[in-house]
Design a protein around this motif. Structure first.
Motif, PDB file in Angstrom:
ATOM      1  N   HIS A   1       0.828  -1.202   0.000  1.00 37.39           N
ATOM      2  CA  HIS A   1       0.000   0.000   0.000  1.00 37.39           C
ATOM      3  C   HIS A   1       0.869   1.261   0.000  1.00 37.39           C
ATOM      4  O   HIS A   1       1.865   1.340   0.711  1.00 37.39           O
ATOM      5  N   GLY A   2       0.450   2.249  -0.795  1.00 37.76           N
ATOM      6  CA  GLY A   2       1.185   3.497  -0.861  1.00 37.76           C
ATOM      7  C   GLY A   2       0.809   4.496   0.210  1.00 37.76           C
ATOM      8  O   GLY A   2       1.532   5.461   0.450  1.00 37.76           O
ATOM      9  N   VAL A   3      -0.335   4.286   0.892  1.00 38.85           N
ATOM     10  CA  VAL A   3      -0.772   5.123   2.010  1.00 38.85           C
ATOM     11  C   VAL A   3      -1.432   4.214   3.041  1.00 38.85           C
ATOM     12  O   VAL A   3      -1.811   3.086   2.743  1.00 38.85           O
ATOM     13  N   ASP A   4      -1.562   4.712   4.261  1.00 42.19           N
ATOM     14  CA  ASP A   4      -2.172   3.928   5.326  1.00 42.19           C
ATOM     15  C   ASP A   4      -3.686   3.853   5.133  1.00 42.19           C
ATOM     16  O   ASP A   4      -4.330   4.827   4.726  1.00 42.19           O
ATOM     17  N   VAL A   5      -4.266   2.706   5.446  1.00 48.34           N
ATOM     18  CA  VAL A   5      -5.711   2.506   5.341  1.00 48.34           C
ATOM     19  C   VAL A   5      -6.177   1.726   6.570  1.00 48.34           C
ATOM     20  O   VAL A   5      -5.413   0.990   7.180  1.00 48.34           O
ATOM     21  N   ALA A   6      -7.476   1.885   6.908  1.00 46.39           N
ATOM     22  CA  ALA A   6      -7.983   1.219   8.095  1.00 46.39           C
ATOM     23  C   ALA A   6      -9.350   0.579   7.898  1.00 46.39           C
ATOM     24  O   ALA A   6      -9.709  -0.336   8.630  1.00 46.39           O
ATOM     25  N   THR A   7     -10.127   1.047   6.925  1.00 46.83           N
ATOM     26  CA  THR A   7     -11.495   0.562   6.764  1.00 46.83           C
ATOM     27  C   THR A   7     -11.566  -0.527   5.696  1.00 46.83           C
ATOM     28  O   THR A   7     -10.560  -0.877   5.076  1.00 46.83           O
ATOM     29  N   ALA A   8     -12.787  -1.040   5.462  1.00 48.18           N
ATOM     30  CA  ALA A   8     -12.996  -2.060   4.438  1.00 48.18           C
ATOM     31  C   ALA A   8     -12.812  -1.463   3.046  1.00 48.18           C
ATOM     32  O   ALA A   8     -12.688  -0.248   2.878  1.00 48.18           O
ATOM     33  N   SER A   9     -12.828  -2.333   2.034  1.00 44.65           N
ATOM     34  CA  SER A   9     -12.403  -1.916   0.700  1.00 44.65           C
ATOM     35  C   SER A   9     -13.538  -1.548  -0.247  1.00 44.65           C
ATOM     36  O   SER A   9     -13.368  -0.674  -1.092  1.00 44.65           O
ATOM     37  N   PHE A  10     -14.713  -2.203  -0.121  1.00 46.43           N
ATOM     38  CA  PHE A  10     -15.788  -2.030  -1.106  1.00 46.43           C
ATOM     39  C   PHE A  10     -16.993  -1.347  -0.479  1.00 46.43           C
ATOM     40  O   PHE A  10     -17.507  -1.804   0.549  1.00 46.43           O
ATOM     41  N   PRO A  11     -17.463  -0.261  -1.103  1.00 48.64           N
ATOM     42  CA  PRO A  11     -16.866   0.492  -2.215  1.00 48.64           C
ATOM     43  C   PRO A  11     -15.778   1.434  -1.690  1.00 48.64           C
ATOM     44  O   PRO A  11     -15.676   1.654  -0.483  1.00 48.64           O
ATOM     45  N   SER A  12     -15.003   1.993  -2.591  1.00 48.13           N
ATOM     46  CA  SER A  12     -13.963   2.943  -2.207  1.00 48.13           C
ATOM     47  C   SER A  12     -14.596   4.193  -1.603  1.00 48.13           C
ATOM     48  O   SER A  12     -15.346   4.906  -2.259  1.00 48.13           O
ATOM     49  N   GLY A  13     -14.289   4.450  -0.322  1.00 46.55           N
ATOM     50  CA  GLY A  13     -14.845   5.625   0.343  1.00 46.55           C
ATOM     51  C   GLY A  13     -14.339   6.919  -0.244  1.00 46.55           C
ATOM     52  O   GLY A  13     -15.097   7.885  -0.395  1.00 46.55           O
ATOM     53  N   HIS A  14     -13.046   6.978  -0.569  1.00 46.84           N
ATOM     54  CA  HIS A  14     -12.484   8.187  -1.180  1.00 46.84           C
ATOM     55  C   HIS A  14     -13.165   8.478  -2.520  1.00 46.84           C
ATOM     56  O   HIS A  14     -13.547   9.619  -2.796  1.00 46.84           O
ATOM     57  N   SER A  15     -13.313   7.439  -3.339  1.00 43.63           N
ATOM     58  CA  SER A  15     -13.928   7.626  -4.658  1.00 43.63           C
ATOM     59  C   SER A  15     -15.387   8.036  -4.525  1.00 43.63           C
ATOM     60  O   SER A  15     -15.855   8.957  -5.213  1.00 43.63           O
ATOM     61  N   MET A  16     -16.103   7.347  -3.641  1.00 44.17           N
ATOM     62  CA  MET A  16     -17.521   7.659  -3.474  1.00 44.17           C
ATOM     63  C   MET A  16     -17.720   9.050  -2.916  1.00 44.17           C
ATOM     64  O   MET A  16     -18.536   9.829  -3.422  1.00 44.17           O
ATOM     65  N   MET A  17     -16.982   9.404  -1.856  1.00 46.25           N
ATOM     66  CA  MET A  17     -17.197  10.709  -1.234  1.00 46.25           C
ATOM     67  C   MET A  17     -16.683  11.853  -2.104  1.00 46.25           C
ATOM     68  O   MET A  17     -17.206  12.965  -2.034  1.00 46.25           O
ATOM     69  N   ALA A  18     -15.684  11.580  -2.948  1.00 45.57           N
ATOM     70  CA  ALA A  18     -15.270  12.604  -3.905  1.00 45.57           C
ATOM     71  C   ALA A  18     -16.393  12.869  -4.894  1.00 45.57           C
ATOM     72  O   ALA A  18     -16.705  14.027  -5.215  1.00 45.57           O
TER      73      ALA A  18
END
Length: 244
Positions: free
Chosen positions: A137-154
């Motif tokens: 991973h290129g950055v730290d993550v903590a939550t589940a994967s599906f769906p992408s929260g960053h993509s959805m909230m963007a």
């Protein structure tokens, strides 16, 4: 009673946009449901793996293609979908709407963004898909994967803000620019998540679909509320306001 020509034209335009919005929302929801079904059946695994591996240097999965400069740029882009940036952007638009006297619209935007955030958390909890372990991973993550929260909230945040700002603009080209810019930001954020190896490509596609469905659903609701006088009406090309 026959409406004046400019008002009649504006009304027809809004009705056409409403129909288009319904089609977009329906298509986005169908896309999310289809991706979720395929993901649960495991049919997307080969596609997800192929894309992730294509973004890594052959023989060194810890090294993304494009070199260190591109990796830094992707980390910068992924921050555009983080809570801090999205909160700042939402706050800025809320202040702008309040200063324009559109307090009801500002409250509506706040509820829409918070509602999208709750939907994102619920979807992650419901599917509980593990993060990719194929590449580092290129950055730290903590939550589940599906769906992408960053993509959805963007998609939720930028498209919702763009739609609500567009309602205050009289020039069609500025409205189009706002929507296109919001969509571009959502695409860049989602792409960065795959590049950094923290999401499967199908996570990002699902996030875009669900986020777009929410944002354009919000746009339809805003139109419905405006027609009933619950929030400020949309401004037409010449500054006119359609009848309720």
């Amino acid at each position: 009673m026959q409406l004046p020509a400019p008002i009649a034209a504006l009304t027809r335009h809004l009705e056409a946009m409403t129909l288009l919005g319904i089609v977009v929302v329906a298509g986005a929801i169908w896309g999310f449901v289809a991706l979720a079904a395929e993901m649960l059946e495991g049919d997307l695994h080969a596609f997800d793996e192929a894309v992730l591996l294509a973004l890594r240097s052959p023989g060194d999965l810890a090294n993304p293609i494009g070199g260190p400069q591109l990796e830094v740029a992707m980390r910068d882009l992924t921050a555009l979908g983080g809570v801090t940036i999205l909160t700042l952007m939402t706050g800025a638009v809320l202040v702008y709407l309040i200063l324009r006297g559109a307090r009801a619209s500002a409250l509506f935007v706040l509820c829409a963004v918070l509602g999208g955030q709750m939907l994102s958390h619920f979807a992650k909890f419901a599917f509980s898909r593990p993060r990719p372990d194929l590449v580092p991973h290129g950055v730290d993550v903590a939550t589940a994967s599906f769906p992408s929260g960053h993509s959805m909230m963007a998609a939720v945040t930028y498209l919702t803000l763009a739609v609500m700002l567009a309602r205050t603009e009289t020039q069609h080209r500025i409205r189009v620019f706002l929507i296109v810019l919001a969509a571009l930001l959502a695409v860049l954020v989602g792409t960065s998540r795959v590049y950094l190896g923290v999401h499967w490509p199908s996570d990002v596609l699902a996030g875009w679909c669900l986020g777009a469905a929410w944002a354009f659903g919000v746009a339809l609701l805003a139109h419905w509320l405006a027609r009933r006088g619950r929030i400020e009406p949309e401004v037409g090309p010449d500054g006119e306001v359609p009848p309720r």
